[in-house]
Structures are given as C-alpha cells and as structure tokens.
Motif scaffolding. Structure first.
Motif, PDB file in Angstrom:
ATOM      1  N   TYR A  30       0.830  -1.204   0.000  1.00 39.39           N
ATOM      2  CA  TYR A  30       0.000   0.000   0.000  1.00 39.39           C
ATOM      3  C   TYR A  30       0.865   1.255   0.000  1.00 39.39           C
ATOM      4  O   TYR A  30       1.826   1.366   0.777  1.00 39.39           O
ATOM      5  CB  TYR A  30      -0.936   0.009   1.206  1.00 39.39           C
ATOM      6  CG  TYR A  30      -1.963  -1.096   1.153  1.00 39.39           C
ATOM      7  CD1 TYR A  30      -3.059  -1.009   0.298  1.00 39.39           C
ATOM      8  CD2 TYR A  30      -1.820  -2.243   1.935  1.00 39.39           C
ATOM      9  CE1 TYR A  30      -3.998  -2.026   0.233  1.00 39.39           C
ATOM     10  CE2 TYR A  30      -2.746  -3.271   1.873  1.00 39.39           C
ATOM     11  CZ  TYR A  30      -3.837  -3.158   1.015  1.00 39.39           C
ATOM     12  OH  TYR A  30      -4.747  -4.174   0.950  1.00 39.39           O
ATOM     13  N   HIS A  76       0.432   5.749  -0.386  1.00 41.07           N
ATOM     14  CA  HIS A  76      -0.582   6.793  -0.252  1.00 41.07           C
ATOM     15  C   HIS A  76       0.022   8.164  -0.527  1.00 41.07           C
ATOM     16  O   HIS A  76       1.238   8.362  -0.447  1.00 41.07           O
ATOM     17  CB  HIS A  76      -1.205   6.770   1.138  1.00 41.07           C
ATOM     18  CG  HIS A  76      -0.311   7.346   2.209  1.00 41.07           C
ATOM     19  ND1 HIS A  76       0.800   6.694   2.678  1.00 41.07           N
ATOM     20  CD2 HIS A  76      -0.369   8.517   2.874  1.00 41.07           C
ATOM     21  CE1 HIS A  76       1.384   7.428   3.603  1.00 41.07           C
ATOM     22  NE2 HIS A  76       0.709   8.545   3.738  1.00 41.07           N
ATOM     23  N   LYS A  88      -6.746   1.662  -7.519  1.00 37.78           N
ATOM     24  CA  LYS A  88      -7.112   2.665  -6.540  1.00 37.78           C
ATOM     25  C   LYS A  88      -8.034   2.058  -5.495  1.00 37.78           C
ATOM     26  O   LYS A  88      -8.955   1.308  -5.835  1.00 37.78           O
ATOM     27  CB  LYS A  88      -7.806   3.838  -7.246  1.00 37.78           C
ATOM     28  CG  LYS A  88      -8.189   5.009  -6.353  1.00 37.78           C
ATOM     29  CD  LYS A  88      -8.824   6.102  -7.200  1.00 37.78           C
ATOM     30  CE  LYS A  88      -9.256   7.296  -6.368  1.00 37.78           C
ATOM     31  NZ  LYS A  88      -9.884   8.345  -7.218  1.00 37.78           N
ATOM     32  N   THR A  89      -7.760   2.351  -4.238  1.00 44.23           N
ATOM     33  CA  THR A  89      -8.625   1.896  -3.152  1.00 44.23           C
ATOM     34  C   THR A  89      -9.591   3.020  -2.799  1.00 44.23           C
ATOM     35  O   THR A  89      -9.160   4.116  -2.415  1.00 44.23           O
ATOM     36  CB  THR A  89      -7.799   1.508  -1.917  1.00 44.23           C
ATOM     37  OG1 THR A  89      -6.873   0.470  -2.267  1.00 44.23           O
ATOM     38  CG2 THR A  89      -8.686   1.019  -0.788  1.00 44.23           C
ATOM     39  N   THR A  90     -10.880   2.772  -2.952  1.00 45.07           N
ATOM     40  CA  THR A  90     -11.881   3.837  -2.770  1.00 45.07           C
ATOM     41  C   THR A  90     -12.779   3.620  -1.563  1.00 45.07           C
ATOM     42  O   THR A  90     -13.241   4.584  -0.958  1.00 45.07           O
ATOM     43  CB  THR A  90     -12.758   3.961  -4.027  1.00 45.07           C
ATOM     44  OG1 THR A  90     -13.374   2.696  -4.299  1.00 45.07           O
ATOM     45  CG2 THR A  90     -11.914   4.382  -5.229  1.00 45.07           C
ATOM     46  N   LYS A 120      -9.646   1.813   2.737  1.00 49.08           N
ATOM     47  CA  LYS A 120      -8.635   2.867   2.771  1.00 49.08           C
ATOM     48  C   LYS A 120      -8.037   2.992   4.167  1.00 49.08           C
ATOM     49  O   LYS A 120      -6.817   3.080   4.327  1.00 49.08           O
ATOM     50  CB  LYS A 120      -9.240   4.209   2.339  1.00 49.08           C
ATOM     51  CG  LYS A 120      -9.475   4.339   0.853  1.00 49.08           C
ATOM     52  CD  LYS A 120     -10.065   5.699   0.501  1.00 49.08           C
ATOM     53  CE  LYS A 120      -9.083   6.819   0.720  1.00 49.08           C
ATOM     54  NZ  LYS A 120      -9.612   8.116   0.238  1.00 49.08           N
ATOM     55  N   GLU A 121      -8.884   2.992   5.169  1.00 49.21           N
ATOM     56  CA  GLU A 121      -8.380   3.130   6.533  1.00 49.21           C
ATOM     57  C   GLU A 121      -7.542   1.912   6.927  1.00 49.21           C
ATOM     58  O   GLU A 121      -6.510   2.049   7.593  1.00 49.21           O
ATOM     59  CB  GLU A 121      -9.539   3.311   7.513  1.00 49.21           C
ATOM     60  CG  GLU A 121      -9.071   3.624   8.926  1.00 49.21           C
ATOM     61  CD  GLU A 121     -10.166   4.204   9.797  1.00 49.21           C
ATOM     62  OE1 GLU A 121      -9.917   4.352  11.015  1.00 49.21           O
ATOM     63  OE2 GLU A 121     -11.249   4.525   9.292  1.00 49.21           O
ATOM     64  N   LEU A 131      -9.367  11.324   5.416  1.00 50.05           N
ATOM     65  CA  LEU A 131      -9.514  10.091   4.647  1.00 50.05           C
ATOM     66  C   LEU A 131      -9.930  10.393   3.209  1.00 50.05           C
ATOM     67  O   LEU A 131      -9.383   9.815   2.264  1.00 50.05           O
ATOM     68  CB  LEU A 131     -10.540   9.183   5.321  1.00 50.05           C
ATOM     69  CG  LEU A 131     -10.559   7.710   4.897  1.00 50.05           C
ATOM     70  CD1 LEU A 131      -9.216   7.049   5.190  1.00 50.05           C
ATOM     71  CD2 LEU A 131     -11.684   6.968   5.611  1.00 50.05           C
ATOM     72  N   THR A 185      -7.046  11.666   0.931  1.00 48.33           N
ATOM     73  CA  THR A 185      -5.881  10.802   0.736  1.00 48.33           C
ATOM     74  C   THR A 185      -6.143   9.802  -0.387  1.00 48.33           C
ATOM     75  O   THR A 185      -7.168   9.131  -0.411  1.00 48.33           O
ATOM     76  CB  THR A 185      -5.550  10.033   2.030  1.00 48.33           C
ATOM     77  OG1 THR A 185      -5.333  10.966   3.094  1.00 48.33           O
ATOM     78  CG2 THR A 185      -4.296   9.194   1.850  1.00 48.33           C
ATOM     79  N   VAL A 236      -5.127   6.361  -1.968  1.00 53.19           N
ATOM     80  CA  VAL A 236      -4.499   5.104  -1.571  1.00 53.19           C
ATOM     81  C   VAL A 236      -4.418   4.189  -2.788  1.00 53.19           C
ATOM     82  O   VAL A 236      -5.416   3.979  -3.482  1.00 53.19           O
ATOM     83  CB  VAL A 236      -5.284   4.409  -0.440  1.00 53.19           C
ATOM     84  CG1 VAL A 236      -4.678   3.030  -0.142  1.00 53.19           C
ATOM     85  CG2 VAL A 236      -5.277   5.273   0.820  1.00 53.19           C
ATOM     86  N   GLU A 245      -3.220   0.382  -4.146  1.00 54.42           N
ATOM     87  CA  GLU A 245      -2.907  -0.995  -3.750  1.00 54.42           C
ATOM     88  C   GLU A 245      -2.132  -1.693  -4.860  1.00 54.42           C
ATOM     89  O   GLU A 245      -2.584  -1.751  -5.995  1.00 54.42           O
ATOM     90  CB  GLU A 245      -4.196  -1.754  -3.464  1.00 54.42           C
ATOM     91  CG  GLU A 245      -3.976  -3.235  -3.129  1.00 54.42           C
ATOM     92  CD  GLU A 245      -5.272  -4.012  -3.068  1.00 54.42           C
ATOM     93  OE1 GLU A 245      -5.900  -3.997  -1.996  1.00 54.42           O
ATOM     94  OE2 GLU A 245      -5.665  -4.609  -4.110  1.00 54.42           O
TER      95      GLU A 245
END
Length: 220
Positions: free
Chosen positions: A61, A63, A114-116, A121-122, A148, A151, A153, A155
């Motif tokens: 990961y 960011h 992309k992590t949405t 994400k957290e 959040l 940001t 993120v 993957e």
C-alpha cells in the motif's frame, strides 16, 4: 517453500548466484524496512522516488494526495515496480576492483488499483503506519473523514519478484592476498536513539510502550 515464477521480467542475470525467488525471504526483506523506491513513467521520463509503504500478504500500500503525479501515473499505466534495499556492510578489499557491499535487496513487479472504499482505505493506511512502527495506529487519534477523503491510496498486487543477497567477505585475487593492505568488512546498521518528546507535549504524557519497544529493538 513457495517461489515466484522466473521470467524475463524478474530473472536476475548478473550475480545470479546471489538471487532468490523465495516468497518468504523476499517478504522478510520487505518487512525489515518501510521505504521503497518506486519507478514510474511521467511524460515519457523515467522517475524513481522513495515512498513509505505497508505490506499485507501480497499487497503493498502507498498513499499520497489526489494530485500526486507518481500515484496517478501508476494508476494510468496499471503497473508498478518497486525496490527495497538494506545496506549491511562495506566490503573493503585489497584492490579497488573488488570493493563491494553486503546487502539485501528485493525488486517487486505488480499491478495497481485505486482503493476507494473508506473501510479499505483506513485499513491500508493502518497497514502503512504499523509497518513503520508496530502498534502505532492504535496509539493515535482516529482519522477525520476529511483526511480520509483527501488521501489517495494505491494498492499494489505483487505478481512476481526477485531478491539479491550478498552476505560474504572479501573476494580478492589470490595474487593480492600477501600484500600488506588491510581488508575486511565494516558492518553497518540502522539504529534508534532514545525518543524525544515533542516540545508542546504535556509533561505528564510518557513515551508509549510501543515506541519504547521499537527503541529497545533497534538501539545501538
């Protein structure tokens, strides 16, 4: 024992005797650090930048901000390569040609997305923080929704990888062994010094246990 398949992408050609494709050994190299060197193409230019990362299984990961050109370029190309390297010793030989270093390095190749989802994400950001220092996430305040949302993120799924490890002594020419020149190893390591509390911290707040544990494990 599980190995990554060897292909033209990840095959180590120079110094192949030092290569390993063992997944567990490569993960050990990744877990020993928290900064990787990420390569990407931006406007037809090759660029490499250091980035903090977290690992969870075969996922890495990263960011940054939503305008981070590196992350945006990775998402556009849908591919990534990242290297993590640890310098363990200077190898000081009798000749300049045989000077070297002892090291552990791993190069990863994979796909990115992309992590949405806010929960994912957290979880990814917790992975990055705890990769830097185990237990840190539970000792800090929860993220605000604005943080959040602001940001980006990314993957990475590791599809293949390889590593090179040099952990031996000096390799001099036989003809040079009798020369009156010192040769040997100068070991190197990353050490932690005692934590320094922030100047604005109330005096009654002690250094937390997870920070002290990290210090004890890496102190000189």
């Amino acid at each position: 024992m599980k190995n990554y398949d060897i292909s033209a992408v990840n095959k180590v050609k120079r110094g192949a005797n030092r290569a390993t494709y063992d997944v567990e050994k490569i993960n050990t190299i990744l877990d020993a650090g928290f900064v990787g060197y990420v390569s990407y193409i931006y406007e037809n230019k090759a660029i490499c930048l250091p980035m903090a990362y977290g690992r969870d299984g075969n996922k890495i990961y990263l960011h940054g901000s939503h305008k981070n050109r590196m992350l945006l370029a990775l998402l556009e190309n849908k591919e990534i390569s990242m290297t993590v390297m640890h310098l363990d010793a200077l190898v000081l030989a009798r000749s300049g040609l045989h000077h070297s270093v002892n090291y552990r390095s791993a190069t990863l190749f994979g796909t990115v997305q992309k992590t949405t989802d806010p929960v994912s994400k957290e979880k990814a950001l917790k992975c990055v923080v705890d990769h830097m220092m185990p237990g840190r996430w539970d000792g800090i305040r929860p993220m605000h929704k604005k943080e959040l949302d602001g940001t980006l993120v990314v993957e990475m799924t590791i599809t293949t990888a390889s590593a090179k490890i040099r952990d031996v002594g000096v390799k001099d020419e036989n003809a040079d062994l009798e020369l009156p020149i010192w040769a040997g190893l100068l070991p190197l390591k990353q050490v932690a010094e005692f934590p320094i509390s922030d100047d604005l911290l109330p005096k009654d707040i002690a250094v937390p246990e997870h920070v002290l544990t990290y210090y004890e494990n890496l102190k000189q």
